[in-house]
Write a protein that holds these residues in place. Structure first.
Motif, PDB file in Angstrom:
ATOM      1  N   ASN A  74      37.223  50.677  40.951  1.00 14.77           N
ATOM      2  CA  ASN A  74      35.971  51.084  41.539  1.00 14.77           C
ATOM      3  C   ASN A  74      34.764  51.039  40.409  1.00 14.77           C
ATOM      4  OD1 ASN A  74      37.192  51.977  43.940  1.00 14.77           O
ATOM      5  ND2 ASN A  74      38.187  53.610  42.628  1.00 14.77           N
ATOM      6  N   SER A  75      34.908  50.876  39.143  1.00 17.10           N
ATOM      7  CA  SER A  75      34.002  50.808  38.057  1.00 17.10           C
ATOM      8  C   SER A  75      33.084  49.633  37.961  1.00 17.10           C
ATOM      9  CB  SER A  75      34.590  51.295  36.745  1.00 17.10           C
ATOM     10  OG  SER A  75      35.298  50.071  36.399  1.00 17.10           O
ATOM     11  N   TRP A  76      33.614  48.599  38.757  1.00 15.49           N
ATOM     12  CA  TRP A  76      32.671  47.340  38.606  1.00 15.49           C
ATOM     13  C   TRP A  76      31.202  47.444  39.443  1.00 15.49           C
ATOM     14  CZ3 TRP A  76      34.391  43.865  35.276  1.00 15.49           C
ATOM     15  CH2 TRP A  76      35.815  44.118  34.966  1.00 15.49           C
ATOM     16  N   ARG A  77      30.335  46.741  38.953  1.00 15.96           N
ATOM     17  CA  ARG A  77      28.934  46.938  39.321  1.00 15.96           C
ATOM     18  C   ARG A  77      28.081  45.599  39.085  1.00 15.96           C
ATOM     19  NH1 ARG A  77      27.435  52.219  36.268  1.00 15.96           N
ATOM     20  NH2 ARG A  77      29.759  52.181  36.393  1.00 15.96           N
ATOM     21  N   TYR A  85      35.269  44.024  29.858  1.00 18.66           N
ATOM     22  CA  TYR A  85      34.286  44.712  30.495  1.00 18.66           C
ATOM     23  C   TYR A  85      33.333  43.807  31.472  1.00 18.66           C
ATOM     24  CZ  TYR A  85      35.635  48.514  27.617  1.00 18.66           C
ATOM     25  OH  TYR A  85      36.336  49.630  26.990  1.00 18.66           O
ATOM     26  N   ASN A 113      27.195  58.634  32.612  1.00 15.93           N
ATOM     27  CA  ASN A 113      26.982  57.135  32.199  1.00 15.93           C
ATOM     28  C   ASN A 113      26.634  56.693  30.959  1.00 15.93           C
ATOM     29  OD1 ASN A 113      27.458  55.477  34.496  1.00 15.93           O
ATOM     30  ND2 ASN A 113      25.660  55.598  35.306  1.00 15.93           N
ATOM     31  N   ASP A 145      39.408  54.653  32.275  1.00 10.40           N
ATOM     32  CA  ASP A 145      39.283  53.274  32.962  1.00 10.40           C
ATOM     33  C   ASP A 145      39.310  53.321  34.364  1.00 10.40           C
ATOM     34  OD1 ASP A 145      38.365  51.245  31.345  1.00 10.40           O
ATOM     35  OD2 ASP A 145      40.201  51.187  30.054  1.00 10.40           O
ATOM     36  N   ASP A 146      38.576  52.735  35.388  1.00 13.02           N
ATOM     37  CA  ASP A 146      38.935  52.549  36.812  1.00 13.02           C
ATOM     38  C   ASP A 146      38.713  51.227  36.907  1.00 13.02           C
ATOM     39  OD1 ASP A 146      38.980  52.423  39.369  1.00 13.02           O
ATOM     40  OD2 ASP A 146      37.780  54.313  39.594  1.00 13.02           O
ATOM     41  N   ARG A 191      31.683  46.367  34.109  1.00  9.13           N
ATOM     42  CA  ARG A 191      31.748  47.661  34.142  1.00  9.13           C
ATOM     43  C   ARG A 191      31.630  48.270  32.713  1.00  9.13           C
ATOM     44  NH1 ARG A 191      36.713  49.610  32.445  1.00  9.13           N
ATOM     45  NH2 ARG A 191      38.037  47.834  31.493  1.00  9.13           N
ATOM     46  N   TYR A 192      31.845  49.689  32.882  1.00 13.19           N
ATOM     47  CA  TYR A 192      32.185  50.532  31.770  1.00 13.19           C
ATOM     48  C   TYR A 192      33.078  51.537  32.067  1.00 13.19           C
ATOM     49  CZ  TYR A 192      27.277  49.431  30.809  1.00 13.19           C
ATOM     50  OH  TYR A 192      26.006  48.897  30.382  1.00 13.19           O
ATOM     51  N   LYS A 193      33.794  52.067  30.667  1.00 13.21           N
ATOM     52  CA  LYS A 193      34.683  53.174  31.109  1.00 13.21           C
ATOM     53  C   LYS A 193      33.930  54.187  31.597  1.00 13.21           C
ATOM     54  CE  LYS A 193      37.732  51.977  27.220  1.00 13.21           C
ATOM     55  NZ  LYS A 193      38.875  51.685  28.087  1.00 13.21           N
ATOM     56  N   GLU A 194      34.323  55.135  32.409  1.00  9.69           N
ATOM     57  CA  GLU A 194      33.741  56.126  33.009  1.00  9.69           C
ATOM     58  C   GLU A 194      33.974  57.542  32.505  1.00  9.69           C
ATOM     59  OE1 GLU A 194      34.271  55.666  37.195  1.00  9.69           O
ATOM     60  OE2 GLU A 194      32.686  54.327  37.531  1.00  9.69           O
TER      61      GLU A 194
END
Length: 938
Positions: free
Chosen positions: A81-84, A116, A210, A77-78, A201-204
């Protein structure tokens, strides 16, 4: 939808494909935290393990056979920075606008490890939550003059994924928020509701992949603070979230050498490169396709209760079926709202006729009046042995779906034949048509057109099943079936059974339960499914005075007969008729007609309407239907609305209604009159209204209108107002109103008729009936006459005056009274005695004797004149008079000797003396008193 992979093998063995693993995994049994493990993998291998499917899971687990604990993999998880944003359009965002955030205190926290998606709270702050929760949402719908257009539906609750899909299908996307101003705008739009926004977001994976593949252990992930992921070797490699600072072994990977790609393979003509289990292969699409057997795709489907999107996986080749028969994408523009979708898709060029090539075809769609409204795209098509296969591409938007039509179809049918049509494909293919147990060989005609074949000598209204085989080198490769029917016979006895101003009733016979009907009226069609037997159907509303053409089709299994036609013209309306003067347009049985109101009216014979009715015990309202014309009657005699103000509480109502101007005197015109009402001291208290009036031949008719309230009713008075203007013992004088100079009269009584001409001028008509019997009741009937026709009748009962009483005389008198006596006339006659300006009613006594009446309280020595009238039915005779006087106040002593054979009383003696005085003319005013003296008493 049901999808299946069908592989046809003409020769050779079944293709076997070995799975090619793209990553080589390594188990490192050194316990490090997640960040340190990542550094080792990146230095010595490629990265921490990335896992995209169950095959990768199996490969990871197989790296060690002895370890049963947990090991780090590359997923983590970030929360920063992982939000889009769902709207992935770089032109929409300015510098720094993709990173604007407005988190609530302590957010995001990934509570429970499964948060998420992002919601906007009532205070305008953001919170990360589980995507499965349901909220309202705000959609972005493009910009108008540079300003974002936003849509908020406060009735719809969806999870985040559903909300994203809804916005993309109907607008552009879930809303993005680029700055605080837009944040405030959306907060205001939501109006205090919690709403989804487009941030997620997703876990990266550590290597930036992706892949959305997940393989969580039961109850995992379970903590927002545990942001790194480990695979459990004692639990089949399933994942759990762990604290990143924990020390665990880890899995690294390096890429494997990949099998050749489609580009490297270079497939021959007629084959396509398709990926099976991660490996690209050249295959024949005719032998490797997925079946799409969705009947909703049919070009004949007009059901819009359920509209579909094309949710297929857009991978590989597809073959279309309708009702389990081969189908194809149509080569023509299909009407909107067909094929189970909004915008049906079709190809703009014909299908290929060569079976060894794959061709490209442009796909268009029909919407908003354009056959190619949304962006077009390209698909690939191949001709197989009697069918086509397609490499389909995802359309521009949802509710654009691929249409399908049968390759084997009916191009025409009538009562005795069915014409079939199918795709020729190429000159090397022939056909076998099978029906009713017989087979017919059919050779494809030259050219590129379709094959047309007519089956004749069939029975009307009958269902047939046809089976068509495509034949190549005497081998039947493809079989398609079609059920078709012959057209039914036309209905029998199609006629018009009646019509009104705005409708027409049609009639025909239905012979069996398998047939229904379509009625076409000037281009508009109606489906009719009546029971067996005579059918009656009314078409409405129609336009008066218009000619309509009715076409009736018998329908069997949606196939129509040749049709029967019937043309009818509806009667014209009042406006179209333009009635001449003196006539009015009235609707009879739904048809407007110009009629003379004098001959078409409804009688109102309500005696309570009389102007003489003052009975307030029962107050009426005018409950009539306010249609057409009315004629008034009172006691069966013609009456009219009074043209003068009538007192309140008359005519059986509270506020009597009257007309403010005289009735017309011309009989060839219809005039308007204002109707007023009397109440509360005003002759026009409530709102007035207008009625129409026409003079007929001795009576009036009225087109009445509803008054403004109940307890306002139309008054009535006798039309001619025939009355007695005078009468005596031998004559009665009658008087009535004159209508006009064209109307004369007939007076009927005692079985005789007397013709009477109306005098000149506007005054009343006066007529005296003579030579009558005194004290007798007569009935007179008056008729109005025009052109020798009697139109109106009015009756009147009147009496002649009785004869005077006979033998009126003064019987006796004294100082204060006078007694009168006269002969009785008969039992029906009473009397009125008039003297000194007063009148006294005197009833005749029973029997035949004279009438005796004493007038008392008179003045002594006074002369009085008495006049006696006989009275019959309130009518007095001419009267007779006498004069009599009361006696003076003095005493006269007389000595009279009388001889009597019997002993007399004092009163007998007094009567005898009165008779004696009358005999010798002694004044009757003398009063006397008799004192009798017996002999010896002197």
């Amino acid at each position: 939808m049901d999808c299946k992979l069908i592989i046809f093998v003409l020769t050779g063995a079944l293709l076997s494909v070995a799975f090619a693993q793209t990553r080589q995994y390594y188990f490192v049994n050194t316990q490090l935290n997640w960040t340190s493990a990542q550094s080792v993998c990146r230095h010595d291998f490629t990265d921490l393990a990335t896992i995209e499917n169950t095959d990768d899971i199996n490969a990871v687990v197989s790296t060690t056979s002895t370890f049963t604990g947990k090991a780090w993999i590359g997923l983590h998880d970030d929360l920063v920075n992982s939000w889009r944003w769902s709207l992935n359009d770089s032109s929409f965002y300015g510098e720094g606008e993709t990173t604007f955030r407005n988190w609530d205190s302590g957010q995001p926290d990934n509570f429970g490890g499964t948060q998420y998606c992002v919601r906007l709270l009532a205070n305008g702050k953001w919170d990360d939550v589980n995507c499965s929760q349901q909220y309202n949402f705000v959609c972005y719908n493009g910009t108008v003059n540079g300003t974002p257009s936003l849509v908020f539906d406060q009735t719809l609750l969806l999870n985040w994924t559903e909300a994203q899909q809804f916005c993309k299908q109907n607008y552009v996307d879930l809303v993005s928020i680029r700055n605080q101003t837009e944040n405030n705008i959306i907060k205001d739009i939501a109006g205090g509701s919690t709403v989804w926004i487009g941030l997620y977001r997703y876990k990266e994976w550590s290597d930036g992949s992706n892949f959305l593949f997940q393989y969580w252990a039961n109850g995992q992930p379970d903590s927002g603070s545990q942001q790194c992921v480990a695979a459990g070797f004692g639990d089949s490699g399933k994942w759990s979230d762990e604290d990143c600072s924990q020390s665990l072994p880890f899995i690294c990977y390096t890429p494997k050498e990949l099998p050749p790609s489609c580009v490297q393979l270079g497939c021959p003509s007629g084959q396509d490169c398709i990926t099976f289990n991660g490996t690209d292969q050249c295959v024949d699409p005719c032998q490797n396709y997925t079946s799409l057997n969705d009947d909703w795709r049919s070009v004949n489907n007009t059901d819009i209760s359920t509209l579909h999107c094309d949710y297929i996986n857009w991978h590989g080749w597809y073959r279309l079926f309708l009702n389990n028969n081969s189908a194809q994408i149509p080569e023509r523009c299909i009407e909107t709202l067909r094929c189970g979708t909004h915008a049906p898709m079709w190809i703009t060029a014909p299908h290929p006729t060569q079976s060894d090539v794959i061709v490209n075809r442009t796909v268009c769609n029909n919407w908003a009046g354009s056959c190619c409204q949304f962006p077009s795209h390209t698909i690939q098509v191949k001709l197989c042995y009697g069918y086509y296969v397609y490499k389909l591409q995802r359309p521009y938007a949802c509710h654009l779906a691929y249409c399908a039509e049968q390759m084997f179809s009916v191009s025409g049918q009538n009562e005795t034949s069915i014409t079939l049509q199918w795709k020729k494909l190429n000159n090397n293919v022939s056909f076998v048509l099978q029906f009713n147990g017989t087979e017919t060989n059919i050779t494809a005609p030259d050219g590129n057109g379709t094959v047309t074949y007519t089956v004749s000598s069939l029975t009307a209204g009958t269902k047939y099943t046809f089976t068509l085989f495509y034949v190549f080198d005497n081998i039947r490769y493809s079989r398609v079936q079609l059920t078709a029917v012959t057209a039914p016979l036309n209905a029998a006895n199609f006629t018009s059974s009646g019509k009104t101003q705005t409708s027409i009733t049609l009639q025909w016979n239905k012979d069996n339960n398998n047939t229904n009907f379509v009625l076409s009226v000037n281009g508009t069609e109606t489906n009719i499914n009546p029971p067996v037997g005579p059918v009656t159907y009314t078409v409405s509303p129609l336009t008066a005075g218009t000619t309509y053409t009715f076409t009736l089709f018998s329908v069997f299994e949606n196939i129509r007969s040749s049709g029967l036609q019937l043309t009818e013209e509806l009667p014209p309306s009042c406006v179209q008729l333009g009635c001449p003067s003196g006539q009015d347009c009235i609707t009879f049985n739904g048809i407007d007609q110009c009629v003379d109101p004098c001959q078409n009216y409804t009688s109102l014979n309500d005696d309570w309407r009389s102007v003489n009715n003052t009975d307030n015990s029962n107050v009426h309202c005018d409950y009539i239907n306010w249609q057409g014309w009315y004629r008034l009657f009172l006691n069966q005699n013609s009456a009219q609305i009074p043209d003068r103000c009538i007192e309140a509480n008359r005519c059986g109502t509270h506020a009597p209604m009257w007309i403010t101007a005289p009735h017309p005197t011309q009989s060839d015109v219809i005039v308007s009159r204002t109707v007023c009402n009397n109440w509360a001291g005003s002759c026009c208290q409530f709102p007035s209204h207008t009625i129409q009036v026409k003079l007929c031949y001795g009576y009036y008719v009225y087109k009445l209108q509803r008054p403004s309230a109940c307890h306002l009713a139309y008054c009535a008075e006798q039309l001619f107002s025939t009355k007695v203007s005078g009468q005596n013992e031998t004559s009665i004088t009658l008087q009535w109103s004159k209508v006009n100079n064209s109307v004369s009269f007939v007076l009927q009584f005692n079985g005789t008729d007397t013709n009477i001409t109306a005098p000149d001028g506007n005054g009343p008509v006066t007529y005296t009936v003579s030579s009558l019997t005194a004290g007798t009741k007569y009935t007179f009937t008056l008729f109005s006459v025009f052109d020798n026709i009697r139109y109106s009748r009015e009756q009147l009962t009147a009496v002649t005056a009785p004869p005077n009483a006979a033998n009126l005389h003064s019987l006796r008198n004294n100082e204060t009274s006078i007694t009168l006596q006269w002969s009785k006339v008969n039992n029906n006659v009473s009397f009125v005695l008039q003297f000194n300006g007063t009148e006294t009613n005197i009833s005749a006594p029973d029997g035949d004797g004279p009438v005796t009446y004493t007038v008392s309280s008179l003045t002594a020595g006074t002369k009085y004149t008495f006049t006696l009238f006989s009275v019959f039915e309130n009518i007095k005779s001419s009267g007779v008079s006498i004069t009599a006087a009361t006696g003076p106040n003095f005493v006269v002593g007389l000595e009279i000797e009388l001889n009597s054979l019997t002993e007399l009383s004092d009163s007998d003696l007094q009567d005898a003396l009165a008779e004696l005085f009358n005999l010798y003319g002694i004044l009757p005013q003398i009063s006397m008193k008799v004192l009798s003296v017996k002999p010896g008493d002197e």
